[in-house]
Design an enzyme around this catalytic site. Structure first.
Site, mmCIF file in Angstrom:
data_model
loop_
_atom_site.group_PDB
_atom_site.id
_atom_site.type_symbol
_atom_site.label_atom_id
_atom_site.label_comp_id
_atom_site.label_asym_id
_atom_site.label_seq_id
_atom_site.Cartn_x
_atom_site.Cartn_y
_atom_site.Cartn_z
ATOM 1 N N THR A 217 0.764 -1.336 0.080
ATOM 2 C CA THR A 217 -0.045 0.071 -0.016
ATOM 3 C C THR A 217 0.955 1.382 0.032
ATOM 4 O O THR A 217 2.009 1.181 0.303
ATOM 5 C CB THR A 217 -0.972 -0.121 1.367
ATOM 6 N N ASP A 218 0.325 2.466 -0.501
ATOM 7 C CA ASP A 218 0.991 3.768 -0.432
ATOM 8 C C ASP A 218 0.492 4.347 0.937
ATOM 9 O O ASP A 218 -0.350 3.971 1.642
ATOM 10 C CB ASP A 218 0.583 4.318 -1.880
ATOM 11 N N ALA A 219 0.861 5.530 0.873
ATOM 12 C CA ALA A 219 0.465 6.496 2.042
ATOM 13 C C ALA A 219 -0.788 6.657 2.182
ATOM 14 O O ALA A 219 -1.391 7.024 3.374
ATOM 15 C CB ALA A 219 1.245 7.827 1.877
#
Length: 140
Positions: free
Chosen positions: A21-23
């Site tokens: 996942t990203d931020a």
């Protein structure tokens, strides 16, 4: 409209981990290509061959030549996904895959990936060996 897989469809389950996942807490867009690669690798194992043996014994490898993706909906941490492929075209040197990522019946990402067979010593295009071509042809 509900998705109806073709007879040559192949799928694997993939769980979304924190590292995917990203931020914003959704799967980072480039990771879908990793999921596609994992599915193609397992498809090749299903055909009876793994990438490392093909490289060491037959002197060939498969490299991505072209890829495109359409991102429809996000996947999130801990989602259980289905990553699949269907062979659209098989030639003596290339394979074109239609790939997808789904969460249940929801299609999240679709894409097309073209891979090419190469001679591992020269990294130049090489024909898919007859023994492997016959197995791949039987899967489509």
């Amino acid at each position: 409209m509900k998705y109806e897989p073709k007879p040559n469809a192949f799928t694997i389950p993939v769980r979304v981990y924190y590292e995917d996942t990203d931020a914003g807490g959704v799967v980072y867009y480039a990771n879908y290509l990793r999921f596609f690669e994992r599915c193609r690798t397992e498809w090749m194992r299903f055909a009876g061959h793994d990438q490392s043996a093909l490289a060491s014994e037959a002197g060939i490898g498969f490299v991505a030549r072209k890829a495109s993706c359409e991102y429809l909906r996000p996947a999130r941490l801990d989602d259980q996904l289905s990553v699949g492929l269907e062979v659209e075209k098989l030639t003596r040197v290339r394979v074109v895959f239609r790939q997808h990522v789904r969460r249940g019946d929801d299609e999240l990402v679709t894409g097309t990936v073209e891979i090419a067979c190469v001679d591992m010593a020269t990294m130049k295009p090489a024909p898919i060996p007859d023994f492997l071509y016959a197995k791949l042809e039987a899967l489509i």
